[in-house]
Design a protein around this motif. Structure first.
Motif, PDB file in Angstrom:
ATOM      1  N   UNK A  68      50.593  31.526  39.733  1.00  0.00           N
ATOM      2  CA  UNK A  68      50.427  32.667  38.946  1.00  0.00           C
ATOM      3  C   UNK A  68      51.195  33.897  39.384  1.00  0.00           C
ATOM      4  N   UNK A  69      51.971  33.661  40.372  1.00  0.00           N
ATOM      5  CA  UNK A  69      52.743  34.880  41.195  1.00  0.00           C
ATOM      6  C   UNK A  69      51.779  35.992  41.691  1.00  0.00           C
ATOM      7  N   UNK A  70      50.572  35.409  41.907  1.00  0.00           N
ATOM      8  CA  UNK A  70      49.525  36.262  42.572  1.00  0.00           C
ATOM      9  C   UNK A  70      49.103  35.748  43.894  1.00  0.00           C
ATOM     10  N   UNK A  71      49.170  36.967  44.888  1.00  0.00           N
ATOM     11  CA  UNK A  71      49.062  36.319  46.418  1.00  0.00           C
ATOM     12  C   UNK A  71      47.738  35.787  47.072  1.00  0.00           C
ATOM     13  N   UNK A  72      46.579  36.378  46.093  1.00  0.00           N
ATOM     14  CA  UNK A  72      45.316  35.948  46.798  1.00  0.00           C
ATOM     15  C   UNK A  72      44.667  34.962  46.263  1.00  0.00           C
ATOM     16  N   UNK A  73      43.728  34.499  46.851  1.00  0.00           N
ATOM     17  CA  UNK A  73      42.688  33.519  46.254  1.00  0.00           C
ATOM     18  C   UNK A  73      41.356  34.297  46.439  1.00  0.00           C
ATOM     19  N   UNK A  74      40.339  34.134  45.791  1.00  0.00           N
ATOM     20  CA  UNK A  74      40.366  33.237  44.374  1.00  0.00           C
ATOM     21  C   UNK A  74      41.115  33.822  43.197  1.00  0.00           C
ATOM     22  N   UNK A  75      41.326  32.961  42.200  1.00  0.00           N
ATOM     23  CA  UNK A  75      41.886  33.094  41.024  1.00  0.00           C
ATOM     24  C   UNK A  75      41.114  32.471  39.845  1.00  0.00           C
ATOM     25  N   UNK A  76      40.909  33.304  38.770  1.00  0.00           N
ATOM     26  CA  UNK A  76      40.045  32.696  37.648  1.00  0.00           C
ATOM     27  C   UNK A  76      40.919  32.581  36.345  1.00  0.00           C
ATOM     28  N   UNK A  77      40.957  31.637  35.642  1.00  0.00           N
ATOM     29  CA  UNK A  77      41.494  31.237  34.489  1.00  0.00           C
ATOM     30  C   UNK A  77      40.884  30.857  33.392  1.00  0.00           C
ATOM     31  N   UNK A  78      41.103  31.452  32.363  1.00  0.00           N
ATOM     32  CA  UNK A  78      40.105  31.228  31.126  1.00  0.00           C
ATOM     33  C   UNK A  78      40.983  30.567  30.108  1.00  0.00           C
ATOM     34  N   UNK A  79      40.872  29.272  29.624  1.00  0.00           N
ATOM     35  CA  UNK A  79      41.561  28.551  28.492  1.00  0.00           C
ATOM     36  C   UNK A  79      43.165  29.000  28.769  1.00  0.00           C
ATOM     37  N   UNK A  80      43.670  28.560  30.039  1.00  0.00           N
ATOM     38  CA  UNK A  80      44.964  28.553  30.391  1.00  0.00           C
ATOM     39  C   UNK A  80      45.467  29.722  30.839  1.00  0.00           C
ATOM     40  N   UNK A  81      44.878  30.880  30.730  1.00  0.00           N
ATOM     41  CA  UNK A  81      45.354  32.104  31.254  1.00  0.00           C
ATOM     42  C   UNK A  81      44.664  32.570  32.108  1.00  0.00           C
ATOM     43  N   UNK A  82      45.658  33.109  33.068  1.00  0.00           N
ATOM     44  CA  UNK A  82      45.287  33.656  34.401  1.00  0.00           C
ATOM     45  C   UNK A  82      44.679  35.167  34.105  1.00  0.00           C
ATOM     46  N   UNK A  83      43.217  35.222  34.572  1.00  0.00           N
ATOM     47  CA  UNK A  83      42.471  36.383  34.132  1.00  0.00           C
ATOM     48  C   UNK A  83      42.697  37.360  35.516  1.00  0.00           C
ATOM     49  N   UNK A  84      42.549  36.868  36.673  1.00  0.00           N
ATOM     50  CA  UNK A  84      42.649  37.711  37.914  1.00  0.00           C
ATOM     51  C   UNK A  84      42.084  37.336  39.050  1.00  0.00           C
TER      52      UNK A  84
END
Length: 108
Positions: A68-84
């Motif tokens: 995701x190129x996002x440094x933290x967890x948790x990470x939410x995905x909706x229908x294949x797209x990274x939400x945040x």
């Protein structure tokens, strides 16, 4: 599991499930407050989601950050797209934007 395998597994989980939450722990036993907050929000909205416990596999824990190129967890995905992550999802929930996104995708 090596990095390439981890990225392949992450890609498969994200593409095969409508809502995916990469989190520390499980919805029943979250291992961090941020993961617990997003799991609780999704449950309150009545949205079924696929949880992925990143603590089960170090390659997945690092791989999701690379994916995701996002440094933290948790990470939410909706229908294949990274939400945040937690802050973004919380703000979206407070404003009604998260529920609207899920309705627009036919998930609510």
């Amino acid at each position: 599991m090596n990095d390439s395998q981890a990225l392949g597994r992450i890609s498969a989980v994200v593409s095969e499930n409508d809502v995916v939450l990469f989190m520390k722990g499980t919805p029943q036993f979250p291992q961090c407050g941020f993961s617990a907050a997003i799991a609780k929000t999704l449950s309150q909205l009545g949205v079924p989601f696929t949880p992925v416990n990143v603590l089960d596999d170090h390659a997945v824990r690092q791989g999701i950050k690379d994916y995701s190129s996002w440094p933290t967890i948790p990470q939410l995905y909706v229908q294949g797209e990274f939400v945040g992550g937690c802050d973004i999802v919380h703000e979206m929930h407070q404003s009604g934007e998260l529920a609207q996104l899920l309705r627009d995708k036919g998930l609510l």
